[in-house]
Design a protein around this motif. Structure first.
Motif, PDB file in Angstrom:
ATOM      1  N   SER A 167     -11.900  -6.340 -21.809  1.00  0.00           N
ATOM      2  CA  SER A 167     -12.490  -7.071 -20.675  1.00  0.00           C
ATOM      3  C   SER A 167     -13.675  -6.343 -20.070  1.00  0.00           C
ATOM      4  CB  SER A 167     -11.433  -7.298 -19.594  1.00  0.00           C
ATOM      5  OG  SER A 167     -11.025  -6.052 -19.063  1.00  0.00           O
ATOM      6  N   ASN A 168     -13.907  -5.086 -20.483  1.00  0.00           N
ATOM      7  CA  ASN A 168     -14.945  -4.325 -19.770  1.00  0.00           C
ATOM      8  C   ASN A 168     -15.986  -3.705 -20.696  1.00  0.00           C
ATOM      9  OD1 ASN A 168     -13.314  -2.400 -20.900  1.00  0.00           O
ATOM     10  ND2 ASN A 168     -13.384  -1.017 -19.149  1.00  0.00           N
ATOM     11  N   TYR A 169     -16.240  -4.344 -21.842  1.00  0.00           N
ATOM     12  CA  TYR A 169     -17.353  -3.870 -22.675  1.00  0.00           C
ATOM     13  C   TYR A 169     -18.597  -4.672 -22.298  1.00  0.00           C
ATOM     14  CZ  TYR A 169     -20.095  -2.113 -26.515  1.00  0.00           C
ATOM     15  OH  TYR A 169     -21.079  -1.495 -27.236  1.00  0.00           O
ATOM     16  N   PRO A 170     -19.580  -4.014 -21.667  1.00  0.00           N
ATOM     17  CA  PRO A 170     -20.717  -4.766 -21.124  1.00  0.00           C
ATOM     18  C   PRO A 170     -21.512  -5.488 -22.215  1.00  0.00           C
ATOM     19  CG  PRO A 170     -20.585  -2.611 -20.092  1.00  0.00           C
ATOM     20  CD  PRO A 170     -19.614  -2.599 -21.249  1.00  0.00           C
ATOM     21  N   GLY A 171     -21.728  -6.756 -22.011  1.00  0.00           N
ATOM     22  CA  GLY A 171     -22.535  -7.543 -22.931  1.00  0.00           C
ATOM     23  C   GLY A 171     -21.708  -8.470 -23.801  1.00  0.00           C
ATOM     24  N   LEU A 172     -20.423  -8.155 -23.967  1.00  0.00           N
ATOM     25  CA  LEU A 172     -19.547  -9.018 -24.768  1.00  0.00           C
ATOM     26  C   LEU A 172     -18.345  -9.391 -23.905  1.00  0.00           C
ATOM     27  CD1 LEU A 172     -19.717  -7.123 -28.175  1.00  0.00           C
ATOM     28  CD2 LEU A 172     -20.692  -9.364 -27.678  1.00  0.00           C
ATOM     29  N   CYS A 173     -18.303 -10.650 -23.545  1.00  0.00           N
ATOM     30  CA  CYS A 173     -17.346 -11.133 -22.552  1.00  0.00           C
ATOM     31  C   CYS A 173     -15.989 -11.393 -23.192  1.00  0.00           C
ATOM     32  CB  CYS A 173     -17.917 -12.411 -21.949  1.00  0.00           C
ATOM     33  SG  CYS A 173     -17.258 -12.807 -20.353  1.00  0.00           S
TER      34      CYS A 173
ATOM     35  N   PHE B 269     -24.992  -9.846 -19.418  1.00  0.00           N
ATOM     36  CA  PHE B 269     -24.401  -9.121 -18.293  1.00  0.00           C
ATOM     37  C   PHE B 269     -24.090 -10.093 -17.144  1.00  0.00           C
ATOM     38  CE2 PHE B 269     -26.510  -4.694 -19.158  1.00  0.00           C
ATOM     39  CZ  PHE B 269     -25.646  -4.496 -20.207  1.00  0.00           C
TER      40      PHE B 269
ATOM     41  N   LEU C 250     -17.381  -3.795 -14.030  1.00  0.00           N
ATOM     42  CA  LEU C 250     -16.405  -4.444 -14.916  1.00  0.00           C
ATOM     43  C   LEU C 250     -15.119  -3.623 -15.009  1.00  0.00           C
ATOM     44  CD1 LEU C 250     -18.779  -5.595 -17.813  1.00  0.00           C
ATOM     45  CD2 LEU C 250     -17.555  -7.099 -16.209  1.00  0.00           C
TER      46      LEU C 250
ATOM     47  N   ALA D  72     -18.055 -14.474 -14.965  1.00  0.00           N
ATOM     48  CA  ALA D  72     -16.732 -14.770 -15.525  1.00  0.00           C
ATOM     49  C   ALA D  72     -15.662 -13.865 -14.918  1.00  0.00           C
ATOM     50  CB  ALA D  72     -16.763 -14.615 -17.042  1.00  0.00           C
TER      51      ALA D  72
ATOM     52  N   SER E 250     -23.610 -13.382 -17.069  1.00  0.00           N
ATOM     53  CA  SER E 250     -22.535 -14.348 -17.256  1.00  0.00           C
ATOM     54  C   SER E 250     -21.183 -13.636 -17.319  1.00  0.00           C
ATOM     55  CB  SER E 250     -22.775 -15.209 -18.493  1.00  0.00           C
ATOM     56  OG  SER E 250     -22.827 -14.404 -19.632  1.00  0.00           O
ATOM     57  N   GLN E 251     -21.197 -12.386 -17.796  1.00  0.00           N
ATOM     58  CA  GLN E 251     -19.947 -11.619 -17.831  1.00  0.00           C
ATOM     59  C   GLN E 251     -19.475 -11.280 -16.414  1.00  0.00           C
ATOM     60  OE1 GLN E 251     -20.354  -8.166 -20.270  1.00  0.00           O
ATOM     61  NE2 GLN E 251     -18.158  -7.919 -20.592  1.00  0.00           N
TER      62      GLN E 251
END
Lengths: 283, 283
Positions: B46-52, A63, A18, A69, A65-66
């Motif tokens: 944009s790059n916190y894993p788990g929260l899109c 993870f 990411l 996206a 779906s992120q």
């Protein structure tokens, strides 16, 4: 040539991917498209900041779906070696090879410890890769130690080549079939031989073999990367997640305890930032 | 005595608190109950894993409700000093003091760099705490440098004591009023004096004062903790987040770049685990 290759699709690999995407880097993301099998197994995670009392399956779904996206694809691959080519890094996946300016090892920890003699006889009768070395054992007698059902297909391929296969599944519900397949339900204790592998020793027995395949869903980084410094089974890094090899970084469980999602995503993030600095300095 | 005191309620502090709670430790969580003002300011992460593609406000809300669900309360406090008492750690918040077996510094980074002379004159005319030192300046002439609107109340208290207040707000929409309050819209450059503070120097002017209050929403850890090793404004730690002081750990932005949520939660998690090991060894 890629800017970076991330090896491993657990929490650390996802975090690194990411961040490299956010920084516009050209990278390859190698591993299991189903992400870490360990994530799926977690019943409830109470201390991952931002997601309250989430299950492992939910975190995995978040993870996945992120990544989707963000347009990040996972290339399914079993990495068999990582080599410092002096100026770039070569990554081997069986017959396939890739080149990159840098590599992030996010391979997790192998729950199964190496058997005594395993690393010593690697390349002298011990192999981690059916695709790479299977043909060497055509018509010969081999042992296949398999730590995960996901690797059974490789064992099947080996059974189609070898004359006799002593199959040692370290999981339940193994399904490998074949007239030349003999199941052994015991834990391997040691690998013995002179110049090459001659024998696999169990708690209660021993078998004479020409070769031994250790089929694991993740490999010890020290076995993957010649010259990589490790301690107690963990890759040694500094606080920027640099290993002792220029261009090779590490993150997540493979660097040591605590084996935690938060720690893994933190280290993946740091490794990706250090890779960006490394790339900027190379120019 | 508490097992641990966590200082700072940003991402690193939240992560440490969730893990200490999961491990059943008896801890105090000191800081701003509104969490980090920086989190709130982030438009999109944009790059916190788990929260899109989460906004800072959403992440803050997620942290808050998770703390609530875990039954973790924040004690509002402005920490003014952390002291190694030889066997335990003392934490001062103005007149209030706490004791703990360990401390996790998760104080973030102060965007405003110290003014030349600030650390040298600390305790000799420079103060960070209106409640602690205000009375010393009753009827005297002081400068009050205020980096955040949230500290304006402390400036008000000081204006009620001092004869003259030169008020230097480093933010917009300052509202401090009073007949003895004189606004200065310039950046402080240096603090000068002989044994004690005598003068605050600006780009275009200088004022003679008896004391200078630097009111900051977060303080440099090196100013908070006597003897703490730091480098380039960052606390030095090992990979287990230990500082050079026994029982004092650090996590998040205060330990260095990258200034990232994922890195902060990772370090908070590691620090909490190391605290658990530290507590087990003490027994």
């Amino acid at each position: 040539m890629y800017d970076c290759i991330i090896i491993g699709t657990g929490a650390a690999g996802v975090s690194a991917a990411l961040t490299l995407r956010a920084r516009g880097k050209n990278f390859l993301f190698l591993g299991n498209p189903e992400l870490s099998s360990k994530i799926n197994a977690a019943e409830k995670i109470s201390n991952y900041p931002g997601l309250c009392e989430v299950s492992g399956a939910q975190l995995k779904e978040a993870f996945s779906s992120q990544l989707k996206a963000a347009g990040i694809e996972i290339t399914p691959a079993q990495v068999t070696g990582v080599y410092d080519m002096g100026g770039h890094i070569g990554v081997l996946c069986g017959q396939q090879s890739y080149e990159a300016k840098s590599v992030i090892l996010a391979t997790g920890v192998e729950a199964v410890k190496p058997v005594a003699g395993e690393l010593e006889y690697l390349g002298r009768g011990v192999s981690y890769c059916a695709t790479c070395d299977g043909m060497l054992y055509k018509g010969k007698k081999i042992a296949v130690v398999c730590t995960s059902k996901s690797m059974e297909e490789e064992a099947e391929y080996l059974a189609s080549l070898a004359s006799e296969v002593y199959f040692v599944p370290l999981y339940k519900d193994a399904e490998l079939k074949g007239e030349n397949v003999h199941y052994i339900k015991d834990m391997p204790q040691a690998i013995e031989g002179k110049m090459r592998v001659e024998r696999l020793v169990f708690r209660n027995s021993a078998i004479d073999v020409d070769g031994i395949f250790m089929l694991k869903s993740s490999m010890a980084p020290s076995a993957l990367v010649p010259g990589l410094k490790s301690e107690g089974g963990h890759v040694l890094t500094d606080r920027q997640m640099r290993t002792n090899i220029n261009g090779v970084f590490a993150a997540g469980d493979c660097t040591g305890k605590p084996y935690q999602y938060a720690k893994a995503v933190g280290e993946g993030n740091i490794a990706a930032h250090t890779v960006c600095e490394f790339l900027a300095e190379r120019k």
